[in-house]
Write a protein that holds these residues in place. Structure first.
Motif, mmCIF file in Angstrom:
data_model
loop_
_atom_site.group_PDB
_atom_site.id
_atom_site.type_symbol
_atom_site.label_atom_id
_atom_site.label_comp_id
_atom_site.label_asym_id
_atom_site.label_seq_id
_atom_site.Cartn_x
_atom_site.Cartn_y
_atom_site.Cartn_z
ATOM 1 N N LYS A 187 0.260 -1.423 -0.047
ATOM 2 C CA LYS A 187 0.170 0.034 -0.041
ATOM 3 C C LYS A 187 0.760 1.484 -0.041
ATOM 4 O O LYS A 187 0.749 2.219 0.974
ATOM 5 C CB LYS A 187 -1.221 -0.115 1.342
ATOM 6 N N LEU A 188 1.413 1.405 -1.102
ATOM 7 C CA LEU A 188 2.258 2.563 -1.223
ATOM 8 C C LEU A 188 1.692 4.078 -1.164
ATOM 9 O O LEU A 188 2.374 4.498 -0.095
ATOM 10 C CB LEU A 188 3.439 2.438 -2.636
ATOM 11 N N THR A 189 0.921 4.185 -1.704
ATOM 12 C CA THR A 189 -0.026 5.182 -1.094
ATOM 13 C C THR A 189 -0.539 5.516 -0.525
ATOM 14 O O THR A 189 -0.060 7.040 -0.125
ATOM 15 C CB THR A 189 -1.168 6.037 -2.132
ATOM 16 N N GLU A 190 -1.003 5.040 0.606
ATOM 17 C CA GLU A 190 -1.101 5.010 1.676
ATOM 18 C C GLU A 190 -0.083 5.393 3.010
ATOM 19 O O GLU A 190 -0.456 6.089 3.450
ATOM 20 C CB GLU A 190 -1.766 4.011 2.556
ATOM 21 N N GLY A 191 1.285 4.819 2.361
ATOM 22 C CA GLY A 191 2.591 4.690 3.032
ATOM 23 C C GLY A 191 3.137 6.135 3.311
ATOM 24 O O GLY A 191 3.548 6.725 3.753
ATOM 25 N N LEU A 192 2.558 6.733 2.367
ATOM 26 C CA LEU A 192 2.984 8.182 1.588
ATOM 27 C C LEU A 192 2.114 9.740 2.660
ATOM 28 O O LEU A 192 2.956 10.125 2.730
ATOM 29 C CB LEU A 192 3.319 8.514 -0.157
ATOM 30 N N GLN A 193 0.803 8.947 2.203
ATOM 31 C CA GLN A 193 0.318 10.031 2.850
ATOM 32 C C GLN A 193 0.567 9.583 4.379
ATOM 33 O O GLN A 193 0.741 11.106 5.100
ATOM 34 C CB GLN A 193 -1.418 9.345 2.616
ATOM 35 N N LYS A 194 0.877 8.666 5.081
ATOM 36 C CA LYS A 194 1.343 8.763 6.647
ATOM 37 C C LYS A 194 2.212 9.176 6.515
ATOM 38 O O LYS A 194 2.829 10.230 7.651
ATOM 39 C CB LYS A 194 1.319 7.288 7.009
#
Length: 394
Positions: A187-194
Motif C-alpha cells: 500500500k505505497l500510496t497510503e504509506g506516503l500519506q502517512k
C-alpha cells in the motif's frame, strides 16, 4: 527562491525557516508547508543518572551500576530548555542504545538490555513504554519478519500515547511503524500519506535527529515511486522531490547536538539519507522486482549516485545500513555495466551482492538476505560468470 523571498523546493512544497523567540514560536499556513524550526535553546546534560549518584567504580549492586558494568548505557533524562521536549531528547540513552543493538544485529544483547531496563524506576513511565514498544516493532522490521506481529504493539502504543509528555512526536514515530506495515502490504500510496501526516506532527520541532528521521520517510517512499513510474516527466518530478527530502533529513540531523544523540545514531541517519538519494538517482529499489530493472540511467544520475554513495560511506554505518549500501552499490555497478558493457562492472556488481548476502546472513537480516540473493540470480542471468572479456575496471 520565489518572488516573495520564499525558498520553494519542489512541487509546491515551501520550506519555512522558523526562528523562536523566548522558546515560543508561531506559524500559520496550509498543509503544503514544511516547517524547519530554528531554536537557540541551551541543552543541559546531568552528570549522573536520576536513579543513582554512585561513582563509576563503586561496588554496589544497584540497577544503574549493574548496567554500567554490563557496558550498557544508564538511563539519563536529558532536559531541553525550551517548549519542546521530544522523546529522543528526554530519553536519548534508551532510544540510541536500542537502535545500536538492533541495527548491529545484537539481538541477544537487545533482549538482555530489555530485562535490565525493566528493573529501572523509569520503565513504567508512558514515554519509556512507548519507546520500548516502538523499538520492538523496529526490531521485527530489521529482522525481516512479518510486520503483522507488531499489531499488538501498535495497539498498546495507541493506548499509551495520550499519557506521554509529547503525544504528537510519539504519534509521528508510531506513524513510521504503520508506514512500514503499509509497504509490506504493497500500500505505497497510503504509506506516503502517512509519511506526510508524520511531517505535520513534528513541524514545530527545531532541527535535529528526530526531525531528520521523519524527513527520511517520504524520501524512501518516493524512491519506490521513481522505480515503478513509467512516465519520464512524472518520474523526474518525483525524483526531485525525494532528493529534497533527503537533503532536509541530512541538514536537520547535522543540527543535532552530540549531547542529545549518540554520534553513531546521527551519522547512520545521514548515511541512510545519502543512500536514499543514490536510489532516487538510480531508479532503484531494494527488491529487484520493479519495472525499472532494465531501464537505462543517464550519465549525470550515475555520477550523482556515485557521489551519494561515497558520502554515505564516509562514516561507519551500522551493519543493517551497510548491507543496504552494498546492495545499492551493486546496482550502481550494474547500471555502469549497462552503459559500457565492461565486464569488470558486472564482476564488481556480483562481488557487492555476494558481500551483502554474507553480511546479511552474519547478522540475520532476513529481508536483506533475500534482496542479495535476488541480485545474484539476476546478475547470473545477465552475464555468464565464465565470460572471458577483459574490462578496464572501475
Amino acid at each position: 527562491m520565489d518572488d516573495r523571498g520564499r525558498n520553494v523546493h519542489s512541487e509546491g512544497v515551501t520550506l519555512v525557516k522558523l526562528c523562536t523567540v523566548q522558546n515560543r514560536s508561531t506559524v500559520t499556513g496550509n498543509h503544503s508547508i514544511i516547517i524547519q524550526a530554528g531554536d537557540n535553546a541551551n541543552i543541559t546534560v546531568p552528570t549522573t543518572s536520576e536513579c543513582c549518584r554512585c561513582h563509576d567504580d563503586c561496588a554496589c549492586s544497584c540497577t544503574c551500576c549493574k548496567m554500567a558494568k554490563a557496558d550498557k548505557h544508564v538511563i539519563a533524562i536529558v532536559p531541553y530548555a525550551g517548549s519542546v521536549n521530544s522523546p529522543s531528547q528526554k530519553h536519548n540513552r534508551i532510544f540510541d542504545h536500542l537502535f545500536k543493538l538492533r541495527h548491529n544485529g545484537q539481538l541477544t544483547d537487545y533482549e538482555n538490555y530489555m530485562e535490565i531496563l525493566q528493573e529501572t524506576t523509569d520503565f513504567r513511565k508512558p514515554d519509556v513504554q512507548v519507546l520500548v514498544k516502538l523499538s520492538d516493532a523496529y526490531c521485527v522490521w530489521v529482522k525481516g519478519e512479518p510486520l503483522q506481529k507488531v499489531g499488538k504493539l501498535i495497539d498498546d502504543v495507541d493506548r499509551l500515547i495520550p499519557d506521554t509528555d509529547n503525544p504528537s512526536e510519539f504519534e509521528a514515530l508510531k506513524t513510521h511503524v504503520t508506514l512500514l506495515m503499509c509497504l509490506q502490504q504493497g500500500k505505497l500510496t497510503e504509506g506516503l500519506q502517512k509519511s506526510y501526516f508524520a511531517l505535520q506532527k513534528v513541524h514545530h520541532l527545531r532541527p535535529g535527529y528526530l526531525k531528520g528521521f521523519i524527513f527520511s520517510f517520504p524520501a524512501y517512499l518516493l524512491s519506490l515511486l521513481v522505480a515503478n513510474e513509467s512516465n519520464p516527466e512524472a518520474r523526474e518530478a518525483i525524483r526531485r522531490q525525494g532528493i529534497e527530502y533527503c537533503k532536509l533529513g541530512i541538514d536537520s540531523t547535522d543540527l543535532e547536538s552530540d549531547m542529545q544523540h549518540l554520534t553513531v545514531t546521527c551519522e547512520n541517519l545521514k548515511s541512510t539519507c545519502h543512500l536514499y538519494m543514490a536510489m532516487l538517482h538510480l531508479d532503484d529499489a531494494f527488491t529487484t522486482q520493479t519495472a525499472s530493472r532494465g531501464r537505462r540511467v543517464s550519465t549525470e544520475n550515475l555520477q550523482a549516485a556515485t557521489e551519494a554513495l561515497k558520502a554515505a560511506n564516509q562514516s561507519t554505518p551500522a551493519p543493517f545500513t551497510r548491507a543496504r549500501l552494498l546492495l545499492v552499490t551493486s546496482d550502481l555497478r550494474f547500471r555502469q555495466w549497462q552503459e559500457s558493457r565492461d565486464v569488470e562492472y558486472h564482476k564488481k556488481a556480483m562481488q557487492k551482492a555476494k558481500r551483502a548476502k554474507e553480511l546479511a546472513e552474519e547478522y540475520n537480516f532476513l529481508s536483506e538476505t533475500v534482496y542479495a540473493k535476488e541480485r545474484i540470480a539476476f546478475l547470473e542471468e545477465q552475464l555468464p560468470l565464465d565470460t572471458k572479456t577483459v574490462g578496464r575496471g572501475c
